[in-house]
Design a protein around this motif. Structure first.
Motif, PDB file in Angstrom:
ATOM      1  N   TYR A   4     -14.507   9.637  16.019  1.00  0.00           N
ATOM      2  CA  TYR A   4     -14.660   8.847  14.803  1.00  0.00           C
ATOM      3  C   TYR A   4     -15.863   7.921  14.912  1.00  0.00           C
ATOM      4  O   TYR A   4     -16.623   7.749  13.959  1.00  0.00           O
ATOM      5  CB  TYR A   4     -13.398   8.021  14.516  1.00  0.00           C
ATOM      6  CG  TYR A   4     -12.181   8.839  14.181  1.00  0.00           C
ATOM      7  CD1 TYR A   4     -12.213   9.805  13.190  1.00  0.00           C
ATOM      8  CD2 TYR A   4     -10.997   8.639  14.869  1.00  0.00           C
ATOM      9  CE1 TYR A   4     -11.104  10.562  12.885  1.00  0.00           C
ATOM     10  CE2 TYR A   4      -9.871   9.387  14.565  1.00  0.00           C
ATOM     11  CZ  TYR A   4      -9.935  10.346  13.572  1.00  0.00           C
ATOM     12  OH  TYR A   4      -8.822  11.089  13.269  1.00  0.00           O
ATOM     13  N   HIS A   7     -18.955  10.049  14.657  1.00  0.00           N
ATOM     14  CA  HIS A   7     -19.115  10.511  13.268  1.00  0.00           C
ATOM     15  C   HIS A   7     -19.665   9.376  12.390  1.00  0.00           C
ATOM     16  O   HIS A   7     -20.577   9.586  11.583  1.00  0.00           O
ATOM     17  CB  HIS A   7     -17.780  11.014  12.725  1.00  0.00           C
ATOM     18  CG  HIS A   7     -17.845  11.475  11.311  1.00  0.00           C
ATOM     19  ND1 HIS A   7     -18.504  12.625  10.924  1.00  0.00           N
ATOM     20  CD2 HIS A   7     -17.361  10.924  10.172  1.00  0.00           C
ATOM     21  CE1 HIS A   7     -18.407  12.763   9.615  1.00  0.00           C
ATOM     22  NE2 HIS A   7     -17.713  11.745   9.143  1.00  0.00           N
ATOM     23  N   THR A   8     -19.129   8.184  12.575  1.00  0.00           N
ATOM     24  CA  THR A   8     -19.587   7.035  11.795  1.00  0.00           C
ATOM     25  C   THR A   8     -21.037   6.697  12.114  1.00  0.00           C
ATOM     26  O   THR A   8     -21.851   6.463  11.210  1.00  0.00           O
ATOM     27  CB  THR A   8     -18.689   5.812  12.065  1.00  0.00           C
ATOM     28  OG1 THR A   8     -17.343   6.156  11.725  1.00  0.00           O
ATOM     29  CG2 THR A   8     -19.126   4.615  11.246  1.00  0.00           C
ATOM     30  N   SER A  10     -23.252   8.697  13.266  1.00  0.00           N
ATOM     31  CA  SER A  10     -24.078   9.779  12.737  1.00  0.00           C
ATOM     32  C   SER A  10     -24.316   9.604  11.236  1.00  0.00           C
ATOM     33  O   SER A  10     -25.420   9.837  10.736  1.00  0.00           O
ATOM     34  CB  SER A  10     -23.412  11.123  13.029  1.00  0.00           C
ATOM     35  OG  SER A  10     -24.192  12.179  12.540  1.00  0.00           O
TER      36      SER A  10
END
Length: 99
Positions: A4, A7-8, A10
């Motif tokens: 997570y 992903h954040t 990115s």
């Protein structure tokens, strides 16, 4: 959890509406998090906390029994000592995370 965060970061890195400083910082954080040594360290701490967290929680209870607490601490100490001889499983978990 780590996925997570990555992903954040990115999404921040690729976000065109995000200011340039935040995007560069996100890119740097991703680079640091993806270093193999960081992943190994995280795996080691994960294993340590899996052993010490239950003991810590029990030691904070109001109805703690001193004999049970002593047994839990002794068991945690033995398990941590055994862990020092098992680096291969840490490396395997880190390699699996990298893949």
């Amino acid at each position: 959890m780590a996925l997570y965060v990555l992903h954040t970061l990115s999404a921040i890195q690729d976000g065109e509406t995000i200011n340039a400083t935040a995007r560069v910082n996100a890119q740097d954080y991703i680079g640091q998090l993806m270093k193999y040594e960081t992943i190994i360290t995280a795996q080691i701490f994960l294993r340590i906390f899996q052993v010490t967290s239950p003991v810590s929680k029990y030691l904070q209870t109001s109805g703690m029994d001193i004999l049970t607490a002593h047994q839990m601490v002794a068991a945690a100490e033995a398990e941590l000592k055994d862990m020092t001889r098992d680096f291969q499983s840490v490396k395997t978990a880190a390699d699996k995370f990298v893949q």
